[in-house]
Scaffold this active site. Structure first.
Site: not given
Ligand code: NAD
Length: 454
Positions: A153, A206, A211, A228, A262, A356
């Protein structure tokens, strides 16, 4: 429902992609479930060959994928090429795994005991927009190598490379249903994958907020989960460090990918004796950053992903923020924000010090001694990454052992190397990706005892 994919450097719509409904997700899960037994039973050498063919397809189409990433994510072309190459390399690395997926033979009385590593079934990989291709590969490659079928996804803003990668998998010979990409909204398509009883594992990268929601969503089925999440990593610079190198590299450790990383070292801790000197060296390094057209080979930093994200990043630098200096950013269309350095002895009062930002904003703070540096580095709910600059090897190791983070580097800013495990302490995540043990996260261990007593 449709997703409009914008070029963040121009604000133009570059594609419109259908967004999957919960029913469409269910249909994808049914296809993945149907494809699982045959994929599980593909001989290890054949599965390895298919993954190698997939990697080679990505290699042949690497430039096309990189250009697509420039358009949908605004990543500088040089970085986007690295991202496509990372996907290829991770597929090659885990192509070596099916033929090495060995269990144990454990000495026991009365018989023979062996363990098997068996695939889980249908695995869902939920990907963010900041590194669409690498993050996809870190979940998909080991999951497929272990014999699982996979549904990806992608993030709402960046579905294009994922959709192309799924086509390349089919062209490489992966059977239908083994790797599917389902673009859609997080709370609809992502959430349905987490709720679906036939999905055996979620790999989520994300925000920490989502998470936590997914952790709760996985509980009813005791679904396996890798997380992650966010970070607030420290770059610790001791007085005995190579200050020129530490200052020259610090901007890249936080501003690369416009800070949407991240692992961004968004807190720079500098030993008090060299604090002023370090800031004096940092200023030209920041003003020299090339921020601009992502299609230009020389560009180092592109735009932020969206207007909403730009507004969020801006909110971290109010008019009275202690801005020490800034880099450049283009005018005109696009979601641009200049690399910004905040510095004040009263750094604890700065919101960007604690949260962050996920944008090009860094806070610089002074510290007195090793114990204060470690205490400051650990004063965060996150624990993903970090750097330590010193010429004293003992201090480097003491600090590395004391900082509560999953990925630390000494006299460099390396975080993610596909040969080594990657993941977070505390609220930065759960489990590890990459490295030699990644397949453990995509298999169950089965123990079988064979009685040899007469
Ligand atoms: P996000 O949590 O908004 O979205 C991430 C993914 O989750 C997207 O595909 C989104 O559509 C999906 N999503 C959103 N709401 C959901 C729900 N309720 N149920 C299931 N899926 C859902 O995050 P973002 O803004 O896309 O990414 C930024 C964040 O990701 C930052 O906090 C960053 O630190 C983190 N990140 C972490 C790593 C790591 O490896 N630790 C790597 C990259 C990004």
């Amino acid at each position: 429902m449709h997703l409009d994919v914008l070029n963040p450097a121009t604000e133009e719509i570059v594609a419109t992609v259908p967004a999957a409904s919960a029913q469409e997700v269910d249909a994808a899960v049914a296809r993945a479930r149907a494809a699982f037994p045959a994929w599980r039973d593909v001989a290890p050498g054949d599965r390895a060959r298919l993954l190698r063919a997939f990697a080679e397809k990505v290699d042949v189409h690497a430039e096309e994928l990189a250009v697509l990433e420039v358009r949908e994510a605004g990543h500088p072309i040089a970085q986007a090429r690295w991202e496509a190459a990372n996907l290829r390399d991770v597929l090659h690395y885990y192509a070596g795994a099916p033929e090495r997926l060995t269990g144990l033979q454990i000495p026991v009385p009365g018989g023979v005991d062996v363990t098997f590593k068996e695939p889980l079934g249908v695995v869902a990989v939920i990907v963010p927009w900041n590194f669409p291709m690498p993050v996809l590969g870190w979940g998909v490659a080991p999951a497929l190598a272990a014999g699982n079928t996979v549904i990806v996804k992608p993030a709402e803003w960046t579905p294009l490379t994922a959709l192309r990668v799924a086509e390349l998998a089919l062209e490489a010979g992966l059977p239908e249903g083994v790797l599917q990409v389902v673009p859609g909204e997080g709370p609809v398509a992502g959430r349905r994958l987490a709720d679906h009883p036939d999905v055996r594992k979620i790999v989520f990268t994300g925000s920490t907020r989502v998470g936590k929601e997914l952790m709760a969503a996985c509980a009813p089925d005791v679904k396996r989960l890798t997380l992650e999440l966010g970070g607030k990593s420290a770059n610790i610079v001791y007085a005995d460090a190579d200050l020129e190198r530490a200052a020259a590299t610090a901007p890249y450790a936080v501003f690369e990918n416009a800070g949407q990383d991240c692992c961004a070292r968004s807190r720079i801790l500098v030993q008090r004796d060299v604090y002023d000197r370090f800031l004096a060296l940092l200023e030209p390094a920041v003003s020299g950053l090339v921020v601009g057209d992502p299609g230009d080979e020389k560009t180092e930093i592109g735009p932020l992903i969206s207007a909403a994200h730009l507004a969020r990043v801006r909110s971290y630098v109010p008019d009275d923020a202690p801005v020490a200096f800034r880099g450049e950013a283009p005018d005109g269309p696009g979601f641009w924000y200049p690399p910004t350095v905040l510095a004040t002895p009263d750094f604890r009062s700065v919101r960007a010090w604690h949260e962050e930002v996920f944008g090009p904003v860094v806070t610089v703070a002074p510290f007195t001694d090793e114990s204060e540096a470690i205490a400051l580095a650990n004063d965060t709910p996150y624990g993903l990454s970090g750097s330590i600059w010193t010429r004293d090897i003992g201090r480097a190791l003491r600090t590395a052992r004391a900082v509560q983070a999953g990925n630390l580097s000494v006299n460099s800013h390396s975080s993610v190397r596909y040969w080594t495990p990657f993941g977070g302490y505390k609220q930065s995540g759960l489990g590890r990706e990459l490295g030699p043990d990644a397949l453990d996260a995509f298999t169950e261990t089965k123990n079988v005892f064979l009685n040899t007593e007469p």
